[in-house]
Design a protein around this motif. Structure first.
Motif, PDB file in Angstrom:
ATOM      1  N   HIS A 139      -2.990   0.621   6.577  1.00 13.02           N
ATOM      2  CA  HIS A 139      -2.612   0.376   5.183  1.00 13.02           C
ATOM      3  C   HIS A 139      -1.616  -0.782   5.173  1.00 13.02           C
ATOM      4  O   HIS A 139      -0.703  -0.827   5.998  1.00 13.02           O
ATOM      5  CB  HIS A 139      -1.984   1.619   4.560  1.00 13.02           C
ATOM      6  CG  HIS A 139      -1.769   1.499   3.084  1.00 13.02           C
ATOM      7  ND1 HIS A 139      -0.742   0.753   2.538  1.00 13.02           N
ATOM      8  CD2 HIS A 139      -2.468   2.012   2.031  1.00 13.02           C
ATOM      9  CE1 HIS A 139      -0.816   0.821   1.224  1.00 13.02           C
ATOM     10  NE2 HIS A 139      -1.849   1.563   0.893  1.00 13.02           N
ATOM     11  N   PRO A 140      -1.776  -1.753   4.252  1.00  8.10           N
ATOM     12  CA  PRO A 140      -0.889  -2.929   4.244  1.00  8.10           C
ATOM     13  C   PRO A 140       0.589  -2.586   4.239  1.00  8.10           C
ATOM     14  O   PRO A 140       1.382  -3.237   4.928  1.00  8.10           O
ATOM     15  CB  PRO A 140      -1.294  -3.655   2.955  1.00  8.10           C
ATOM     16  CG  PRO A 140      -2.730  -3.287   2.748  1.00  8.10           C
ATOM     17  CD  PRO A 140      -2.830  -1.861   3.225  1.00  8.10           C
ATOM     18  N   ALA A 141       1.004  -1.555   3.483  1.00  2.00           N
ATOM     19  CA  ALA A 141       2.423  -1.208   3.407  1.00  2.00           C
ATOM     20  C   ALA A 141       2.950  -0.748   4.767  1.00  2.00           C
ATOM     21  O   ALA A 141       4.077  -1.072   5.158  1.00  2.00           O
ATOM     22  CB  ALA A 141       2.649  -0.115   2.357  1.00  2.00           C
ATOM     23  N   ARG A 142       2.113  -0.010   5.502  1.00  2.00           N
ATOM     24  CA  ARG A 142       2.561   0.500   6.797  1.00  2.00           C
ATOM     25  C   ARG A 142       2.521  -0.586   7.868  1.00  2.00           C
ATOM     26  O   ARG A 142       3.365  -0.615   8.766  1.00  2.00           O
ATOM     27  CB  ARG A 142       1.710   1.713   7.190  1.00  2.00           C
ATOM     28  CG  ARG A 142       1.758   2.853   6.170  1.00  2.00           C
ATOM     29  CD  ARG A 142       1.205   4.142   6.742  1.00  2.00           C
ATOM     30  NE  ARG A 142      -0.128   4.011   7.287  1.00  2.00           N
ATOM     31  CZ  ARG A 142      -1.259   4.451   6.704  1.00  2.00           C
ATOM     32  NH1 ARG A 142      -1.198   5.055   5.533  1.00  2.00           N
ATOM     33  NH2 ARG A 142      -2.416   4.307   7.291  1.00  2.00           N
ATOM     34  N   VAL A 143       1.533  -1.489   7.794  1.00  2.00           N
ATOM     35  CA  VAL A 143       1.492  -2.619   8.729  1.00  2.00           C
ATOM     36  C   VAL A 143       2.711  -3.514   8.499  1.00  2.00           C
ATOM     37  O   VAL A 143       3.364  -3.962   9.454  1.00  2.00           O
ATOM     38  CB  VAL A 143       0.188  -3.433   8.553  1.00  2.00           C
ATOM     39  CG1 VAL A 143       0.204  -4.654   9.468  1.00  2.00           C
ATOM     40  CG2 VAL A 143      -1.031  -2.563   8.866  1.00  2.00           C
ATOM     41  N   TYR A 144       3.057  -3.744   7.241  1.00  2.00           N
ATOM     42  CA  TYR A 144       4.237  -4.545   6.895  1.00  2.00           C
ATOM     43  C   TYR A 144       5.503  -3.863   7.413  1.00  2.00           C
ATOM     44  O   TYR A 144       6.416  -4.520   7.914  1.00  2.00           O
ATOM     45  CB  TYR A 144       4.286  -4.718   5.377  1.00  2.00           C
ATOM     46  CG  TYR A 144       5.380  -5.627   4.867  1.00  2.00           C
ATOM     47  CD1 TYR A 144       5.468  -6.950   5.285  1.00  2.00           C
ATOM     48  CD2 TYR A 144       6.301  -5.174   3.925  1.00  2.00           C
ATOM     49  CE1 TYR A 144       6.459  -7.790   4.802  1.00  2.00           C
ATOM     50  CE2 TYR A 144       7.296  -6.002   3.434  1.00  2.00           C
ATOM     51  CZ  TYR A 144       7.363  -7.316   3.870  1.00  2.00           C
ATOM     52  OH  TYR A 144       8.355  -8.131   3.382  1.00  2.00           O
ATOM     53  N   ASP A 145       5.545  -2.540   7.309  1.00  2.00           N
ATOM     54  CA  ASP A 145       6.679  -1.789   7.845  1.00  2.00           C
ATOM     55  C   ASP A 145       6.803  -2.031   9.348  1.00  2.00           C
ATOM     56  O   ASP A 145       7.914  -2.205   9.868  1.00  2.00           O
ATOM     57  CB  ASP A 145       6.488  -0.302   7.554  1.00  2.00           C
ATOM     58  CG  ASP A 145       7.583   0.563   8.164  1.00  2.00           C
ATOM     59  OD1 ASP A 145       8.719   0.517   7.664  1.00  2.00           O
ATOM     60  OD2 ASP A 145       7.290   1.292   9.141  1.00  2.00           O
TER      61      ASP A 145
END
Length: 298
Positions: A25-31
């Motif tokens: 998920h983009p939010a978790r990859v960004y995290d």
């Protein structure tokens, strides 16, 4: 503790436990790029693939975050904005948006919007604001602008200026039929075949609801500086089932049609008011392939 409302789905129902750990998920990859711990092996795997293709990825993610910090300081300070709608808020990483704006304006009202359940799991961290301010979290997708606006109206007065924040969000939303594009560069020369409603139309519908004196702030990945590395990143995200759409300078500018772009204009995030940094902005000699823009609705 500040006033806040419990997280809800767009229909107003409690959010179910539905974290999908089988797909990135983009939010978790960004995290993961930011050094966070709220991600899963599938997110780390994609993050490592991207970082292997472009060793500057973590540096770029930090610059994007620092741009958000400076833009919010400017909006809450010089622009005098007291209401903020942050769509695609992501996993909390201090300082969060509400901490920045309520640090300047304790009575600021902030609504966070995201659709990843792991962000919801940490929503309480996003709801700890000042005693005079208001914070809220909505479980919703940017592709549901009317629902977002309807639910946000419980906190935000849309008769008063609002700052709409779309930080590192729109490069995860494709160009659709209604945008008159579809080739992925956002410059308006594609045919849009087979696409659904896209990023330009969604932003237009959100901005349309904002009163005069409101602001749109966004950051957007571009391939203008290192197209080969960016295209490899697009392919890696696609292999993980995630849409990634870099846009040209011209393509990003289309989001601001009819708005008054604030100086210094549409620039790399590192070049947007570096004087507002609190010492977290290193001197850069290499491009940072994310554009940052703030614009006012006349």
């Amino acid at each position: 503790m500040s006033e806040h409302q419990p997280p809800v789905t767009p229909s107003g129902e409690p959010v179910p436990d539905r974290i999908d750990t089988t797909r990135p998920h983009p939010a978790r990859v960004y995290d993961w790029f930011l050094g966070g711990k709220d991600n899963y092996p599938v997110d780390e795997e994609l993050g490592r693939q991207i970082a292997g293709l472009s060793p500057d990825t973590k540096r770029i993610a930090r610059h994007n975050r620092w741009f958000m910090h400076r833009a919010m300081r400017w909006l809450a300070g010089e622009a005098g904005i007291r209401q903020f709608l942050d769509i695609g808020s992501g996993i909390p990483t201090e300082p969060n948006l509400h901490q920045i704006v309520q640090g300047s304006a304790p009575d600021a009202r902030v609504v966070y919007v995201d659709n990843d359940p792991i962000v919801l799991a940490h929503a309480e961290a996003l709801l700890r604001g000042t005693a005079d301010g208001v914070t809220a979290y909505l479980d919703a997708d940017v592709r549901e602008p009317e629902r977002i606006l309807r639910l946000a109206a419980d906190v935000i007065d849309f008769d008063r200026p609002v700052a709409l924040s779309l930080i590192a969000l729109l490069h995860f939303v494709g160009d659709g039929d209604g945008d008159g594009d579809g080739d992925g560069d956002g410059d308006g020369d594609g045919d849009g075949a087979g696409r659904s409603e896209g990023a330009y139309t969604l932003v237009e519908r959100l901005v349309e609801r904002l009163p005069a004196g409101s602001f749109l702030v966004l950051s957007q990945l571009t391939g203008d500086f290192d197209p080969e590395s960016v295209e490899k990143g697009v392919a890696s995200y696609a292999a993980g089932g995630v849409t990634l759409v870099p846009r040209s300078h011209r393509g990003v500018g289309r989001f601001f049609d009819g708005l008054e772009v604030v100086e210094p204009g549409l620039v790399q995030v590192v070049d947007w008011h570096p004087e507002l940094s609190l010492g977290d902005l290193p001197v850069e000699t290499r491009p940072v392939p994310i554009y940052g823009v703030v614009a006012r609705k006349p």
